[in-house]
Each structure stands twice: as C-alpha cells, then as structure tokens.
Design a protein around this motif. Structure first.
Motif, mmCIF file in Angstrom:
data_model
loop_
_atom_site.group_PDB
_atom_site.id
_atom_site.type_symbol
_atom_site.label_atom_id
_atom_site.label_comp_id
_atom_site.label_asym_id
_atom_site.label_seq_id
_atom_site.Cartn_x
_atom_site.Cartn_y
_atom_site.Cartn_z
ATOM 1 N N MET A 1 42.615 -103.928 -49.343
ATOM 2 C CA MET A 1 42.737 -102.482 -49.148
ATOM 3 C C MET A 1 44.170 -102.090 -49.465
ATOM 4 N N ALA A 2 44.314 -101.122 -50.303
ATOM 5 C CA ALA A 2 45.628 -100.651 -50.711
ATOM 6 C C ALA A 2 45.919 -99.290 -50.080
ATOM 7 N N ILE A 3 47.104 -98.806 -50.339
ATOM 8 C CA ILE A 3 47.502 -97.504 -49.791
ATOM 9 C C ILE A 3 46.544 -96.409 -50.271
ATOM 10 N N ASP A 4 46.083 -96.502 -51.512
ATOM 11 C CA ASP A 4 45.120 -95.516 -52.014
ATOM 12 C C ASP A 4 43.834 -95.536 -51.196
ATOM 13 N N ASP A 5 43.436 -96.732 -50.748
ATOM 14 C CA ASP A 5 42.240 -96.851 -49.908
ATOM 15 C C ASP A 5 42.454 -96.163 -48.564
ATOM 16 N N LEU A 6 43.665 -96.273 -48.031
ATOM 17 C CA LEU A 6 43.975 -95.591 -46.762
ATOM 18 C C LEU A 6 43.878 -94.077 -46.934
ATOM 19 N N LYS A 7 44.384 -93.580 -48.045
ATOM 20 C CA LYS A 7 44.338 -92.135 -48.296
ATOM 21 C C LYS A 7 42.894 -91.670 -48.470
ATOM 22 N N LEU B 1 46.153 -105.673 -42.820
ATOM 23 C CA LEU B 1 47.591 -105.852 -42.996
ATOM 24 C C LEU B 1 47.945 -107.314 -43.285
ATOM 25 N N LYS B 2 47.226 -108.229 -42.669
ATOM 26 C CA LYS B 2 47.518 -109.657 -42.866
ATOM 27 C C LYS B 2 47.226 -110.106 -44.296
ATOM 28 N N ASP B 3 46.379 -109.382 -45.011
ATOM 29 C CA ASP B 3 46.013 -109.748 -46.377
ATOM 30 C C ASP B 3 46.882 -109.081 -47.444
ATOM 31 N N ILE B 4 47.734 -108.162 -47.019
ATOM 32 C CA ILE B 4 48.583 -107.421 -47.954
ATOM 33 C C ILE B 4 49.754 -108.305 -48.375
ATOM 34 N N PRO B 5 50.103 -108.291 -49.656
ATOM 35 C CA PRO B 5 51.269 -109.057 -50.100
ATOM 36 C C PRO B 5 52.521 -108.675 -49.315
ATOM 37 N N LYS B 6 53.364 -109.652 -49.080
ATOM 38 C CA LYS B 6 54.537 -109.468 -48.234
ATOM 39 C C LYS B 6 55.400 -108.275 -48.648
#
Length: 86
Positions: free
Chosen positions: A1-7, A47-52
């Motif tokens: 899930m990316a920031i676009d997915d959050l939006k 969040l745990k799957d998001i690149p550092k």
C-alpha cells in the motif's frame, strides 16, 4: 500500500461517511474503518512492509488520514445525535 492508496482510502471513507444517514450507520462506518479488522487498521499495519526510505512519509500520511477521518466521524456523529434529540 502506497501513499496514493491511503489517499484513495480517505476519499472512499469520506464518501461512505457522507452516505451514513443515522447514528447506527455512522457507528457501522466507524467499525468498518477503525474496528479491529478495519481498513485504517490494515493500512497502518502495512507500515512494516513499506521500504525504509518511505516509512516516515507513509506514517505521516497515515496519521493525517486517520486524524481527518476521526474528526469527520466525530462531527457527523455529533450532528446525528443532535438531530435525534430534536
């Protein structure tokens, strides 16, 4: 899930919130988005799957979306309770 997915999730949530016609529907909305297996909880869990290098931005956006949705819910719920009392 990316920031676009959050939006996208935020837009979907606001649409559903506007369609909630009474207190029961608002509480169902809250469960759908903030319950134990809710959509926001799932988004926060990603969040745990998001690149550092993207964690800080994703976390900040997730917190912003959560705060915006929570505030909108509380306003809508207060309005529904007010209409019920009248």
């Amino acid at each position: 899930m990316a920031i676009d997915d959050l939006k996208a999730l935020e837009g979907q949530a606001f649409t559903h919130l506007q369609q909630a016609a009474d207190e029961a529907a608002l509480r169902a909305w809250n469960t759908q988005y903030f319950g134990d297996s809710g959509l926001m909880k799932a988004a926060m869990g990603k969040l745990k799957d998001i690149p550092k290098d993207q964690k800080a931005a994703y976390g900040a956006e997730a917190n912003r979306v959560k705060a915006a949705l929570t505030a909108a819910y509380e306003t809508a719920l207060a309005g529904a309770k007010e209409r019920t009392l009248q």
